[in-house]
Design a protein around this motif. Structure first.
Motif, PDB file in Angstrom:
ATOM      1  N   PHE A 124       0.849  -1.183   0.000  1.00  0.00           N
ATOM      2  CA  PHE A 124       0.000   0.000   0.000  1.00  0.00           C
ATOM      3  C   PHE A 124       0.898   1.251   0.000  1.00  0.00           C
ATOM      4  O   PHE A 124       0.547   2.282  -0.514  1.00  0.00           O
ATOM      5  CB  PHE A 124      -0.900  -0.076   1.236  1.00  0.00           C
ATOM      6  N   SER A 125       2.086   1.106   0.596  1.00  0.00           N
ATOM      7  CA  SER A 125       3.117   2.152   0.612  1.00  0.00           C
ATOM      8  C   SER A 125       4.401   1.438   1.033  1.00  0.00           C
ATOM      9  O   SER A 125       4.398   0.223   1.177  1.00  0.00           O
ATOM     10  CB  SER A 125       2.762   3.240   1.632  1.00  0.00           C
ATOM     11  N   SER A 126       5.472   2.192   1.269  1.00  0.00           N
ATOM     12  CA  SER A 126       6.707   1.516   1.712  1.00  0.00           C
ATOM     13  C   SER A 126       6.588   1.030   3.155  1.00  0.00           C
ATOM     14  O   SER A 126       7.399   0.243   3.623  1.00  0.00           O
ATOM     15  CB  SER A 126       7.903   2.459   1.562  1.00  0.00           C
ATOM     16  N   THR A 127       5.565   1.491   3.858  1.00  0.00           N
ATOM     17  CA  THR A 127       5.366   1.115   5.267  1.00  0.00           C
ATOM     18  C   THR A 127       4.250   0.097   5.448  1.00  0.00           C
ATOM     19  O   THR A 127       4.320  -0.759   6.327  1.00  0.00           O
ATOM     20  CB  THR A 127       4.979   2.368   6.092  1.00  0.00           C
ATOM     21  N   TYR A 128       3.200   0.208   4.634  1.00  0.00           N
ATOM     22  CA  TYR A 128       2.016  -0.620   4.846  1.00  0.00           C
ATOM     23  C   TYR A 128       1.828  -1.646   3.736  1.00  0.00           C
ATOM     24  O   TYR A 128       2.019  -1.333   2.557  1.00  0.00           O
ATOM     25  CB  TYR A 128       0.760   0.262   4.929  1.00  0.00           C
ATOM     26  N   VAL A 129       1.459  -2.850   4.142  1.00  0.00           N
ATOM     27  CA  VAL A 129       1.158  -3.891   3.174  1.00  0.00           C
ATOM     28  C   VAL A 129      -0.265  -4.381   3.390  1.00  0.00           C
ATOM     29  O   VAL A 129      -0.851  -4.206   4.473  1.00  0.00           O
ATOM     30  CB  VAL A 129       2.145  -5.079   3.272  1.00  0.00           C
ATOM     31  N   LEU A 130      -0.823  -4.966   2.329  1.00  0.00           N
ATOM     32  CA  LEU A 130      -2.164  -5.537   2.382  1.00  0.00           C
ATOM     33  C   LEU A 130      -2.070  -6.987   1.935  1.00  0.00           C
ATOM     34  O   LEU A 130      -1.335  -7.296   0.992  1.00  0.00           O
ATOM     35  CB  LEU A 130      -3.096  -4.801   1.417  1.00  0.00           C
ATOM     36  N   ALA A 131      -2.839  -7.852   2.588  1.00  0.00           N
ATOM     37  CA  ALA A 131      -2.855  -9.255   2.178  1.00  0.00           C
ATOM     38  C   ALA A 131      -4.243  -9.822   2.402  1.00  0.00           C
ATOM     39  O   ALA A 131      -4.907  -9.491   3.389  1.00  0.00           O
ATOM     40  CB  ALA A 131      -1.814 -10.049   2.969  1.00  0.00           C
ATOM     41  N   GLY A 132      -4.683 -10.666   1.459  1.00  0.00           N
ATOM     42  CA  GLY A 132      -6.044 -11.197   1.497  1.00  0.00           C
ATOM     43  C   GLY A 132      -6.062 -12.702   1.694  1.00  0.00           C
ATOM     44  O   GLY A 132      -5.214 -13.415   1.155  1.00  0.00           O
ATOM     45  N   THR A 133      -7.046 -13.166   2.459  1.00  0.00           N
ATOM     46  CA  THR A 133      -7.107 -14.588   2.815  1.00  0.00           C
ATOM     47  C   THR A 133      -8.260 -15.322   2.137  1.00  0.00           C
ATOM     48  O   THR A 133      -9.185 -14.724   1.594  1.00  0.00           O
ATOM     49  CB  THR A 133      -7.271 -14.775   4.335  1.00  0.00           C
ATOM     50  N   GLN A 134      -8.209 -16.634   2.263  1.00  0.00           N
ATOM     51  CA  GLN A 134      -9.223 -17.530   1.718  1.00  0.00           C
ATOM     52  C   GLN A 134     -10.583 -17.324   2.391  1.00  0.00           C
ATOM     53  O   GLN A 134     -11.608 -17.621   1.805  1.00  0.00           O
ATOM     54  CB  GLN A 134      -8.720 -18.979   1.905  1.00  0.00           C
ATOM     55  N   ILE A 192      -9.031  -8.993   4.744  1.00  0.00           N
ATOM     56  CA  ILE A 192      -7.939  -8.211   4.167  1.00  0.00           C
ATOM     57  C   ILE A 192      -7.204  -7.559   5.329  1.00  0.00           C
ATOM     58  O   ILE A 192      -7.780  -6.772   6.079  1.00  0.00           O
ATOM     59  CB  ILE A 192      -8.468  -7.146   3.184  1.00  0.00           C
ATOM     60  N   TYR A 193      -5.957  -7.961   5.512  1.00  0.00           N
ATOM     61  CA  TYR A 193      -5.138  -7.445   6.610  1.00  0.00           C
ATOM     62  C   TYR A 193      -4.304  -6.272   6.119  1.00  0.00           C
ATOM     63  O   TYR A 193      -3.683  -6.355   5.061  1.00  0.00           O
ATOM     64  CB  TYR A 193      -4.180  -8.525   7.114  1.00  0.00           C
ATOM     65  N   GLN A 194      -4.305  -5.190   6.899  1.00  0.00           N
ATOM     66  CA  GLN A 194      -3.348  -4.111   6.670  1.00  0.00           C
ATOM     67  C   GLN A 194      -2.311  -4.205   7.780  1.00  0.00           C
ATOM     68  O   GLN A 194      -2.653  -4.170   8.969  1.00  0.00           O
ATOM     69  CB  GLN A 194      -4.014  -2.735   6.702  1.00  0.00           C
ATOM     70  N   LEU A 195      -1.040  -4.358   7.391  1.00  0.00           N
ATOM     71  CA  LEU A 195       0.044  -4.481   8.371  1.00  0.00           C
ATOM     72  C   LEU A 195       1.054  -3.359   8.177  1.00  0.00           C
ATOM     73  O   LEU A 195       1.265  -2.887   7.063  1.00  0.00           O
ATOM     74  CB  LEU A 195       0.782  -5.816   8.189  1.00  0.00           C
ATOM     75  N   ASP A 196       1.685  -2.970   9.276  1.00  0.00           N
ATOM     76  CA  ASP A 196       2.805  -2.032   9.251  1.00  0.00           C
ATOM     77  C   ASP A 196       4.076  -2.891   9.276  1.00  0.00           C
ATOM     78  O   ASP A 196       4.283  -3.652  10.216  1.00  0.00           O
ATOM     79  CB  ASP A 196       2.725  -1.134  10.498  1.00  0.00           C
ATOM     80  N   VAL A 197       4.918  -2.785   8.240  1.00  0.00           N
ATOM     81  CA  VAL A 197       6.079  -3.681   8.141  1.00  0.00           C
ATOM     82  C   VAL A 197       7.061  -3.497   9.298  1.00  0.00           C
ATOM     83  O   VAL A 197       7.860  -4.385   9.595  1.00  0.00           O
ATOM     84  CB  VAL A 197       6.840  -3.504   6.796  1.00  0.00           C
ATOM     85  N   ARG A 198       6.994  -2.349  10.002  1.00  0.00           N
ATOM     86  CA  ARG A 198       7.918  -2.109  11.122  1.00  0.00           C
ATOM     87  C   ARG A 198       7.475  -2.850  12.371  1.00  0.00           C
ATOM     88  O   ARG A 198       8.250  -3.068  13.288  1.00  0.00           O
ATOM     89  CB  ARG A 198       8.007  -0.608  11.415  1.00  0.00           C
ATOM     90  N   ASN A 199       6.184  -3.197  12.421  1.00  0.00           N
ATOM     91  CA  ASN A 199       5.670  -3.936  13.570  1.00  0.00           C
ATOM     92  C   ASN A 199       4.447  -4.735  13.137  1.00  0.00           C
ATOM     93  O   ASN A 199       3.343  -4.213  13.067  1.00  0.00           O
ATOM     94  CB  ASN A 199       5.295  -2.957  14.696  1.00  0.00           C
ATOM     95  N   THR A 200       4.672  -6.019  12.865  1.00  0.00           N
ATOM     96  CA  THR A 200       3.586  -6.843  12.310  1.00  0.00           C
ATOM     97  C   THR A 200       2.872  -7.676  13.384  1.00  0.00           C
ATOM     98  O   THR A 200       2.083  -8.547  13.063  1.00  0.00           O
ATOM     99  CB  THR A 200       4.133  -7.789  11.226  1.00  0.00           C
ATOM    100  N   GLN A 201       3.166  -7.378  14.653  1.00  0.00           N
ATOM    101  CA  GLN A 201       2.520  -8.125  15.741  1.00  0.00           C
ATOM    102  C   GLN A 201       1.001  -8.044  15.642  1.00  0.00           C
ATOM    103  O   GLN A 201       0.301  -9.042  15.723  1.00  0.00           O
ATOM    104  CB  GLN A 201       2.954  -7.578  17.119  1.00  0.00           C
ATOM    105  N   THR A 202       0.507  -6.809  15.513  1.00  0.00           N
ATOM    106  CA  THR A 202      -0.939  -6.574  15.470  1.00  0.00           C
ATOM    107  C   THR A 202      -1.282  -5.855  14.175  1.00  0.00           C
ATOM    108  O   THR A 202      -0.618  -4.874  13.839  1.00  0.00           O
ATOM    109  CB  THR A 202      -1.361  -5.676  16.651  1.00  0.00           C
ATOM    110  N   PRO A 203      -2.295  -6.321  13.443  1.00  0.00           N
ATOM    111  CA  PRO A 203      -2.664  -5.625  12.203  1.00  0.00           C
ATOM    112  C   PRO A 203      -3.120  -4.186  12.490  1.00  0.00           C
ATOM    113  O   PRO A 203      -3.708  -3.923  13.539  1.00  0.00           O
ATOM    114  CB  PRO A 203      -3.841  -6.443  11.661  1.00  0.00           C
ATOM    115  N   VAL A 204      -2.834  -3.281  11.565  1.00  0.00           N
ATOM    116  CA  VAL A 204      -3.356  -1.921  11.657  1.00  0.00           C
ATOM    117  C   VAL A 204      -4.878  -1.997  11.605  1.00  0.00           C
ATOM    118  O   VAL A 204      -5.589  -1.344  12.348  1.00  0.00           O
ATOM    119  CB  VAL A 204      -2.824  -1.058  10.489  1.00  0.00           C
TER     120      VAL A 204
END
Length: 401
Positions: free
Chosen positions: A298-308, A312-324
């Motif tokens: 989504f940007s250099s900091t945020y990623v998106l991933a979709g499941t079966q 749709i999870y939005q994660l911060d690559v600096r801290n992926t413990q808890t989804p945004v």
């Protein structure tokens, strides 16, 4: 504050008859709508065309609980105040039904928007004019079905990956396959192109992601060996405070443009993995609710991933413990994800396809297939393209968007 890539989707979701425009403008002059509200009864209603207004625009009214706020020939904005929901539904600007005869599993549009490429379970991979759908080239050479196809940034070369475990590189100008990459032991599921494309990445059913040198037709590295199919891969420049690790060996001089990049892998074993592309070192591992089908930056900091199971999870690559945040609009598998302006686009196996943006108080919904999976959604300039199991490519125009 955290930059969320969509409004909190706590509200309901509006559904509409898939051929609403035809129904409203041509025949019944009526179409059904409904609003599913979490923890409450679904609201059912209808919209009716009452004829044309003075300005030549159709006058559309809604039954109790629904409000029509904007109408054009190809779009309608409907809200349901009780469900705290609003959607702008678009119908296709053009429909290309002659490119393939069966399910279209992958598609791409060239960076300039001039050409499309798509592959189908009818055994063909074809290049076509994006404005008319007219066929330009047949790309023949894979042994079994092709799973994935995309343009290189130049727009005149295509990369494809098949069930035959081969990657192929094609010239759009003459349809010839100039390079075949062998090494995977299972079907290719996704690809990514590094910079201009001297190097490319593939992910496979065999559980590996590989880095390839196109010019020499060789595999430079096995980037990951996961022991589970890797359904999707994506690369991007990483946020510069993220430690991407350092390579254990001196990289080959044939490796170009891998520095400073993060590789995302969407895995069948419910894991989303981040890997330093140059270092090959694992950066993070996030466990989701089900198999991950697709991922994007989504940007250099945020990623998106979709499941079966439709998350749709939005994660911060600096801290992926808890989804945004976790966005859940449909329980059907997420098949395709793409960043889009200040938000993202997604498509699902139940035919849902939409754009969610953080600055919009409504969702843009693409009407088209009735419950057929949409395998890929692509945005170019003012147009959005989808490909579906119903063998049709649909092209939508995004106005005042």
């Amino acid at each position: 504050g955290v930059r969320q890539c969509g409004t909190a989707m706590a509200g309901g979701r509006i559904f509409i008859q898939s051929d609403w425009a035809r129904a409203l403008w041509e025949n019944e002059r009526e179409a059904w709508v409904s609003c599913k509200i979490p923890g409450a009864a679904t609201l059912y209603g209808s919209i009716k065309c009452q004829g044309l207004g003075k300005d030549g625009i159709p006058v559309v009214t809604a039954s109790e609980g629904f409000v029509v706020t904007e109408v054009t020939k190809k779009s309608i904005l409907i809200s349901c105040p009780n469900g705290n929901a609003a959607s702008k539904f678009l119908v296709p600007y053009a429909i290309f039904s002659r490119i393939h005869t069966k399910s279209i599993t992958s598609m791409d549009i060239s960076s300039g928007g001039g050409l499309g490429v798509s592959c189908s379970t009818d055994g063909t991979m074809r290049v076509w004019q994006a404005n008319t759908g007219e066929l330009r080239r047949e790309l023949v050479g894979h042994v079994f079905d092709v799973n994935t196809c995309r343009f290189f940034p130049s727009g005149i070369v295509v990369l494809s990956g098949g069930m035959d475990a081969q990657l192929k590189i094609w010239s759009v100008e003459d349809g010839n396959c100039s390079v075949t990459l062998n090494g995977h032991k299972g079907g290719i599921l996704d690809t990514a192109i590094v910079d201009r494309g001297r190097n490319i990445i593939s992910s496979s059913r065999d559980g590996t992601a590989r880095l390839w040198d196109c010019g020499m037709s060789t595999c430079l590295a096995v980037l990951a060996d996961c022991g589970t199919p890797i359904n999707g891969c994506s690369i991007s420049e990483a946020e510069n405070t993220l430690n991407l690790g350092s390579p254990q060996h001196q990289p080959s001089e044939r490796e170009i443009g891998t520095e400073g990049k993060l590789l995302l892998l969407a895995r069948e074993d419910k894991k989303l993995q981040g890997i330093g592309l140059l270092s090959r070192e694992p950066i993070f591992m996030f466990e989701g609710s089900d198999a991950f089908n697709c991922c994007t930056f989504f940007s250099s900091t945020y990623v998106l991933a979709g499941t079966q199971d439709g998350n749709i999870y939005q994660l911060d690559v600096r801290n992926t413990q808890t989804p945004v945040q976790i966005i859940h609009r449909s329980g059907a598998p997420v098949l395709s994800l793409l960043p889009c302006r200040e938000g993202f686009m997604a498509s699902h196996s139940d035919g849902s396809c939409y754009i969610i943006q953080q600055d919009q108080d409504y969702v843009v919904d693409f009407s088209g297939p009735d419950c057929d999976p949409i395998y890929k959604v692509i945005a170019r300039e003012k147009f959005v393209y989808t490909c579906s199991r119903d063998s049709v490519v649909r092209k939508y125009q995004l106005l005042n968007f």
